[in-house]
Scaffold this motif. Structure first.
Motif, PDB file in Angstrom:
ATOM      1  N   ASP A 136       0.816  -1.216   0.000  1.00 25.54           N
ATOM      2  CA  ASP A 136       0.000   0.000   0.000  1.00 25.54           C
ATOM      3  C   ASP A 136       0.846   1.261   0.000  1.00 25.54           C
ATOM      4  N   ALA A 137       2.023   1.201   0.647  1.00 21.86           N
ATOM      5  CA  ALA A 137       2.779   2.434   0.834  1.00 21.86           C
ATOM      6  C   ALA A 137       4.251   2.153   1.095  1.00 21.86           C
ATOM      7  N   LEU A 138       5.053   3.157   0.788  1.00 20.74           N
ATOM      8  CA  LEU A 138       6.452   3.210   1.199  1.00 20.74           C
ATOM      9  C   LEU A 138       6.591   4.288   2.255  1.00 20.74           C
ATOM     10  N   TYR A 139       7.154   3.942   3.405  1.00 13.86           N
ATOM     11  CA  TYR A 139       7.404   4.906   4.475  1.00 13.86           C
ATOM     12  C   TYR A 139       8.884   5.280   4.461  1.00 13.86           C
ATOM     13  N   ILE A 140       9.162   6.582   4.577  1.00 13.80           N
ATOM     14  CA  ILE A 140      10.537   7.029   4.769  1.00 13.80           C
ATOM     15  C   ILE A 140      10.860   6.842   6.249  1.00 13.80           C
ATOM     16  N   GLY A 141      11.716   5.892   6.549  1.00 20.87           N
ATOM     17  CA  GLY A 141      11.960   5.505   7.935  1.00 20.87           C
ATOM     18  C   GLY A 141      13.187   6.131   8.552  1.00 20.87           C
ATOM     19  N   ILE A 142      13.667   7.216   7.967  1.00 23.41           N
ATOM     20  CA  ILE A 142      14.857   7.904   8.450  1.00 23.41           C
ATOM     21  C   ILE A 142      14.504   9.368   8.680  1.00 23.41           C
ATOM     22  N   ALA A 143      15.020   9.924   9.777  1.00 27.94           N
ATOM     23  CA  ALA A 143      14.809  11.340  10.061  1.00 27.94           C
ATOM     24  C   ALA A 143      16.167  11.969  10.372  1.00 27.94           C
ATOM     25  N   PRO A 144      16.970  12.275   9.355  1.00 26.19           N
ATOM     26  CA  PRO A 144      18.318  12.813   9.597  1.00 26.19           C
ATOM     27  C   PRO A 144      18.261  14.212  10.189  1.00 26.19           C
TER      28      PRO A 144
END
Length: 352
Positions: A73-81
C-alpha cells in the motif's frame, strides 16, 4: 495509516540510526513486509532487532515489491536525519513506489508534495504523498486551556534528544491500560504521528504557535480519557532543540513529568562539545521552568539501556538512575513500564 501493507526505507541507517523505521516496526499497526537498506540487503530484520515482527531487508523498492508479491500500500521514509533533508539516493526508490501505485509517507522537513517531479508522478499514478511534518494551517497561540482538560497529563522529558521519549510514552500508555487506566498517547513528532495516525509535528510549527499546537491536541482528546501521555521532544539544555522542548512543556501544562535518559550518555548527541549536566539537575530545571505556567514534578524516570549488553549491569544502571533523580525508574523496553506507572499513580495521576 492503520493496517497498511508497507515497506520502510532505511538505507544505510538500519537499525541504530533509523528511529522512525524502528518505531513503526515496534508500535505501528502497519504490516511491514520489507525494509530497504542497501548496506544490509540479504539480512532479516530480526538479525538486528529480535523483538519486532520479522521481514526481509532488501536493496531496493523493486525487491521490496517482489518480496510482498506485488501487494504493497505504501512506502514509508523511515529515516529522520538531522535537518530533515531528502537524500537524492532515495529518489529512484520513491519513484518506483509511486509507479507501483503506492502512497509515500514521509516525516522529513523536505515536503514531497513540494517536489515538482514527485508531485507530478504521484498525480499521474493517482497516489498520495503524505508529509506528516506539515502542520495544520489553523494553529494559533496557546490560551491556557490545557489546564482545564479533565484528564491528568504526563509529559516525557529528556536529558537529550534520541533517548527514548516516544518509546517511553507508548510503553507507559500500554502499561497503564493493562491496569485499567484509560490512557492515550499524544504524538508530537513524525514517528509518533505515523504510529498513531494523528498529531501535530511540533518541531515544524511556527515558534509562537508551538504551545498552542500541543494545547489543541489536549483539548481535542482531554475529556475522553483519564490520562494523557504527551510525547516529549529534544531537551531543555539542547543547543538546537530546546525551544521545542520548552514549547511542549508549557503548552501541555503537564501534571507530572517522566525524565528519560540513555545509559552512559555524557554529551549531547550530535553536539559532542556540549556536556550533559548531572542527572539530578534536570529535575530542578524542568520543574522550575514549568512552575510559572503550571506547577508540576518529575514523578518517574525511564532509562534507555539498549547499549548495555548485560542484564545485571542494566538493572544496576536503572537502580542508580532512579536513586540519582529520586523517583521510581525502569527501562520500559527491557523491564516494562510498570514501575514508571507506579510513580505516576503514586503522584495521584490517572485512575485505576
Amino acid at each position: 495509516m492503520d493496517n497498511e501493507r508497507i515497506a520502510v526505507l532505511a538505507h544505510e541507517k538500519f537499525p541504530d540510526r533509523a528511529k522512525t523505521a524502528l518505531g513503526v516496526l515496534r508500535y505501528g499497526d502497519q504490516d511491514v513486509l520489507a525494509v530497504l537498506d542497501r548496506d544490509r540487503a540479504g539480512d532479516r530484520v530480526r538479525d538486528h532487532v529480535p523483538d519486532v515482527a520479522d521481514a526481509p531487508i532488501v536493496e531496493s523498492f523493486a525487491d521490496a515489491h517482489a518480496a510482498a508479491d506485488g501487494d504493497l500500500d505504501a512506502l514509508y521514509i523511515g529515516i529522520a536525519p538531522i535537518g530533515g533533508g531528502f537524500d537524492e539516493s532515495w529518489r529512484s526508490d520513491v519513484e518506483a513506489a509511486i509507479e507501483a501505485g503506492c502512497d509515500v509517507v514521509s516525516g522529513l522537513h523536505y515536503f514531497l508534495n513540494e517536489d515538482e517531479g514527485l508531485a507530478a508522478l504521484a498525480d499521474e499514478h493517482g497516489v498520495d504523498l503524505v508529509d506528516v511534518r506539515k502542520p495544520d494551517d489553523d494553529l494559533t497561540v496557546a490560551t491556557g486551556a490545557s489546564g482545564d482538560v479533565d484528564a491528568d497529563v504526563v509529559l516525557t522529558v529528556g536529558t537529550d534528544c534520541s533517548v527514548g521519549k516516544m518509546t517511553a510514552s507508548l510503553e507507559i500508555v500500554a502499561a497503564a491500560r493493562e491496569r485499567g487506566i484509560d490512557a492515550a498517547f499524544v504524538p508530537t513528532g513524525q514517528t509518533g504521528i505515523m504510529i498513531a495516525g494523528w498529531g501535530n509535528p511540533i518541531d515544524r510549527v511556527v515558534s509562537d504557535f508551538t504551545a498552542g499546537a500541543v494545547e489543541e491536541m489536549l483539548v481535542e482528546v482531554g475529556d475522553e480519557h483519564d490520562l494523557l501521555v504527551v510525547e516529549g521532544q529534544g531537551s531543555i539544555v539542547h543547543p538546537a532543540y530546546s525551544a521545542v522542548t520548552c514549547g511542549i512543556l508549557h503548552g501541555s501544562m503537564a501534571d507530572g513529568l517522566v525524565l528519560c535518559h540513555a545509559a552512559g550518555r555524557e554529551v549531547v548527541h550530535g553536539y559532542e562539545s556540549f556536556d550533559l549536566p548531572p542527572l539530578a539537575d534536570y529535575v530542578d530545571l524542568y520543574e522550575d521552568l514549568a512552575t510559572p505556567v503550571h506547577e508540576t514534578e518529575v514523578v518517574a524516570g525511564a532509562l534507555n539501556t539498549k547499549d548495555v549488553a548485560d542484564g545485571e549491569a542494566a538493572a544496576e544502571a536503572v537502580s542508580d538512575f532512579g536513586d540519582e533523580v529520586g523517583v521510581p525508574a525502569a527501562d520500559p523496553v527491557r523491564d516494562g513500564a510498570d514501575r514508571i506507572v507506579d510513580g505516576i499513580v503514586d503522584a495521584g495521576l490517572g485512575s485505576e
